[in-house]
Design a protein around this motif. Structure first.
Motif, short mmCIF file in Angstrom:
data_model
loop_
_atom_site.label_atom_id
_atom_site.label_comp_id
_atom_site.label_asym_id
_atom_site.label_seq_id
_atom_site.Cartn_x
_atom_site.Cartn_y
_atom_site.Cartn_z
N LEU A 1 -8.13 -21.30 -6.44
CA LEU A 1 -8.10 -20.90 -7.84
C LEU A 1 -7.98 -19.39 -7.99
O LEU A 1 -7.20 -18.89 -8.80
CB LEU A 1 -9.35 -21.41 -8.55
N LEU A 2 -8.75 -18.66 -7.18
CA LEU A 2 -8.70 -17.20 -7.27
C LEU A 2 -7.33 -16.66 -6.86
O LEU A 2 -6.81 -15.73 -7.49
CB LEU A 2 -9.79 -16.60 -6.38
N LEU A 3 -6.73 -17.24 -5.83
CA LEU A 3 -5.40 -16.80 -5.42
C LEU A 3 -4.36 -17.08 -6.50
O LEU A 3 -3.49 -16.25 -6.78
CB LEU A 3 -5.00 -17.49 -4.12
N ALA A 4 -4.46 -18.25 -7.13
CA ALA A 4 -3.54 -18.60 -8.20
C ALA A 4 -3.70 -17.65 -9.38
O ALA A 4 -2.70 -17.18 -9.97
CB ALA A 4 -3.76 -20.04 -8.64
N LEU A 5 -4.95 -17.35 -9.75
CA LEU A 5 -5.20 -16.42 -10.86
C LEU A 5 -4.70 -15.02 -10.52
O LEU A 5 -4.11 -14.32 -11.37
CB LEU A 5 -6.69 -16.37 -11.18
N LEU A 6 -4.92 -14.60 -9.27
CA LEU A 6 -4.46 -13.27 -8.84
C LEU A 6 -2.94 -13.17 -8.96
O LEU A 6 -2.40 -12.15 -9.42
CB LEU A 6 -4.89 -13.03 -7.40
N ALA A 7 -2.23 -14.22 -8.55
CA ALA A 7 -0.77 -14.23 -8.65
C ALA A 7 -0.32 -14.22 -10.10
O ALA A 7 0.56 -13.43 -10.49
CB ALA A 7 -0.21 -15.44 -7.92
N LEU A 8 -0.91 -15.06 -10.94
CA LEU A 8 -0.49 -15.16 -12.34
C LEU A 8 -0.76 -13.87 -13.11
O LEU A 8 0.09 -13.40 -13.87
CB LEU A 8 -1.21 -16.34 -13.01
N VAL A 9 -1.95 -13.30 -12.92
CA VAL A 9 -2.30 -12.08 -13.65
C VAL A 9 -1.37 -10.93 -13.28
O VAL A 9 -0.85 -10.22 -14.15
CB VAL A 9 -3.77 -11.70 -13.38
N GLY B 1 0.80 -1.22 0.00
CA GLY B 1 0.00 0.00 0.00
C GLY B 1 0.83 1.27 0.00
O GLY B 1 0.33 2.34 -0.37
N PHE B 2 2.11 1.17 0.37
CA PHE B 2 2.99 2.33 0.39
C PHE B 2 3.78 2.48 -0.91
O PHE B 2 4.53 3.45 -1.06
CB PHE B 2 3.97 2.24 1.56
N ALA B 3 3.63 1.53 -1.83
CA ALA B 3 4.36 1.59 -3.10
C ALA B 3 3.82 2.73 -3.95
O ALA B 3 2.62 3.02 -3.95
CB ALA B 3 4.25 0.27 -3.84
N VAL B 4 4.72 3.38 -4.68
CA VAL B 4 4.34 4.49 -5.55
C VAL B 4 4.10 4.01 -6.98
O VAL B 4 3.11 4.38 -7.61
CB VAL B 4 5.44 5.58 -5.54
N ARG B 5 4.98 3.18 -7.47
CA ARG B 5 4.86 2.71 -8.85
C ARG B 5 3.88 1.56 -8.94
O ARG B 5 3.87 0.65 -8.11
CB ARG B 5 6.24 2.28 -9.37
N ILE B 6 3.05 1.58 -9.99
CA ILE B 6 2.03 0.55 -10.16
C ILE B 6 2.66 -0.83 -10.37
O ILE B 6 2.09 -1.85 -9.94
CB ILE B 6 1.11 0.91 -11.36
N ASP B 7 3.82 -0.89 -11.00
CA ASP B 7 4.48 -2.19 -11.20
C ASP B 7 4.85 -2.82 -9.87
O ASP B 7 4.75 -4.05 -9.70
CB ASP B 7 5.73 -2.03 -12.08
N HIS B 8 5.28 -2.00 -8.92
CA HIS B 8 5.62 -2.52 -7.60
C HIS B 8 4.38 -3.01 -6.87
O HIS B 8 4.42 -4.00 -6.13
CB HIS B 8 6.33 -1.44 -6.78
N VAL B 9 3.27 -2.31 -7.08
CA VAL B 9 2.01 -2.75 -6.47
C VAL B 9 1.61 -4.12 -7.01
O VAL B 9 1.20 -5.01 -6.26
CB VAL B 9 0.89 -1.71 -6.74
N ARG B 10 1.74 -4.30 -8.31
CA ARG B 10 1.35 -5.57 -8.92
C ARG B 10 2.22 -6.73 -8.42
O ARG B 10 1.71 -7.82 -8.13
CB ARG B 10 1.45 -5.46 -10.44
N ALA C 1 -0.45 -13.08 -2.87
CA ALA C 1 -1.33 -14.18 -3.27
C ALA C 1 -0.60 -15.52 -3.19
O ALA C 1 -1.16 -16.53 -2.74
CB ALA C 1 -1.86 -13.95 -4.68
N LEU C 2 0.67 -15.54 -3.61
CA LEU C 2 1.45 -16.77 -3.54
C LEU C 2 1.67 -17.20 -2.08
O LEU C 2 1.63 -18.39 -1.75
CB LEU C 2 2.80 -16.58 -4.24
N LEU C 3 1.90 -16.22 -1.20
CA LEU C 3 2.08 -16.54 0.21
C LEU C 3 0.79 -17.09 0.84
O LEU C 3 0.83 -17.92 1.75
CB LEU C 3 2.53 -15.30 0.98
N ALA C 4 -0.34 -16.59 0.37
CA ALA C 4 -1.61 -17.04 0.93
C ALA C 4 -2.03 -18.42 0.43
O ALA C 4 -2.88 -19.07 1.05
CB ALA C 4 -2.71 -16.02 0.61
N LEU C 5 -1.43 -18.89 -0.66
CA LEU C 5 -1.81 -20.19 -1.23
C LEU C 5 -1.62 -21.34 -0.25
O LEU C 5 -2.51 -22.21 -0.13
CB LEU C 5 -1.03 -20.44 -2.52
N PRO C 6 -0.48 -21.47 0.46
CA PRO C 6 -0.33 -22.59 1.40
C PRO C 6 -1.40 -22.62 2.47
O PRO C 6 -1.86 -23.70 2.87
CB PRO C 6 1.06 -22.34 2.02
#
Length: 224
Positions: free
Chosen positions: A55-63, A21-30, A37-42
């Motif tokens: 499935l939603l977490l995996a898609l969120l990470a991939l996108v 949430g403190f990131a300025v650049r959109i690429d860093h946010v992504r 999302a990857l951390l939440a998968l386990p």
């Protein structure tokens, strides 16, 4: 025990989202969202969460990883000349390559002669200047009060608000300059508020540097 261990991945994902949430650049946010999302998968897998959540977490990470990679590849294709790269490093460090490229393209590079007046005291600053090479003298009420050299920004204190300059700036040597007219800069930043925030940070650093230099000169002139 597995449920307890997996919960820590959820906590880590939440902390990472908070930091993102403190990131300025959109690429860093992504990238931050993808890693969270990857951390939440386990936690979803070992905690026997619904298959839809996994499935939603995996898609969120991939996108988000895909979008972040696309942005990285886009940035890698952007080129800067040596003097543009120096300007970016000194004053536009908070901008990504795309934003820095667009901002620099709003201005112009020129070679100027000694004696040319860039800014006049008690008049609105006509442009924001970057002194790539050379020196510029600052006068106030006809008295010399400072000297600017390679790498200095000129006019950053008042160029955005249109206030009158507090001193006259004259080139003391031949110089290489980048400049952007004040009105063009204000219009561009009004349409790009994210760039404006990063630019204000660069202006603040430049002003702090000038104040530090002025204090050093005053200390050197003070008799013991």
């Amino acid at each position: 025990m597995a449920h307890f261990d997996s919960a820590w991945f959820g906590y880590a994902a939440l902390l990472l989202l908070l930091a993102t949430g403190f990131a300025v650049r959109i690429d860093h946010v992504r990238i931050g969202i993808a890693l969270a999302a990857l951390l939440a998968l386990p936690m979803a897998l070992f905690g026997r969460g619904p298959a839809g959540v996994v499935l939603l977490l995996a898609l969120l990470a991939l996108v988000n990883l895909g979008l972040g990679l696309r942005g990285w590849l886009r940035d890698a294709r952007i080129a800067f000349s040596p003097e543009e790269q120096q300007l970016r490093q000194l004053h536009f460090g908070g901008l990504g390559p795309v934003e820095a490229r667009r901002l620099i393209d709003q201005g112009h590079w020129i070679s100027a002669r000694r004696g040319e007046v860039l800014i006049r005291e008690n008049e609105a600053v006509p442009s924001l200047f970057y002194l790539a090479e050379g020196e510029a003298a600052i006068q106030r009420d006809g008295a010399d009060v400072g000297l600017l050299s390679d790498g200095a920004l000129i006019g950053e204190a008042t160029v955005l608000d249109g206030a009158n300059a507090t001193g006259t700036v004259t080139l003391a040597t031949r110089a290489r300059l980048w400049f952007v007219p004040a009105e063009a800069l204000r219009s561009y930043l009004a349409a790009n508020p994210g760039i404006a925030a990063a630019l204000h940070e660069g202006f603040a650093r430049a002003l702090r540097g000038k104040l530090a230099s002025a204090n050093t000169r005053l200390a050197d002139r003070t008799p013991l």
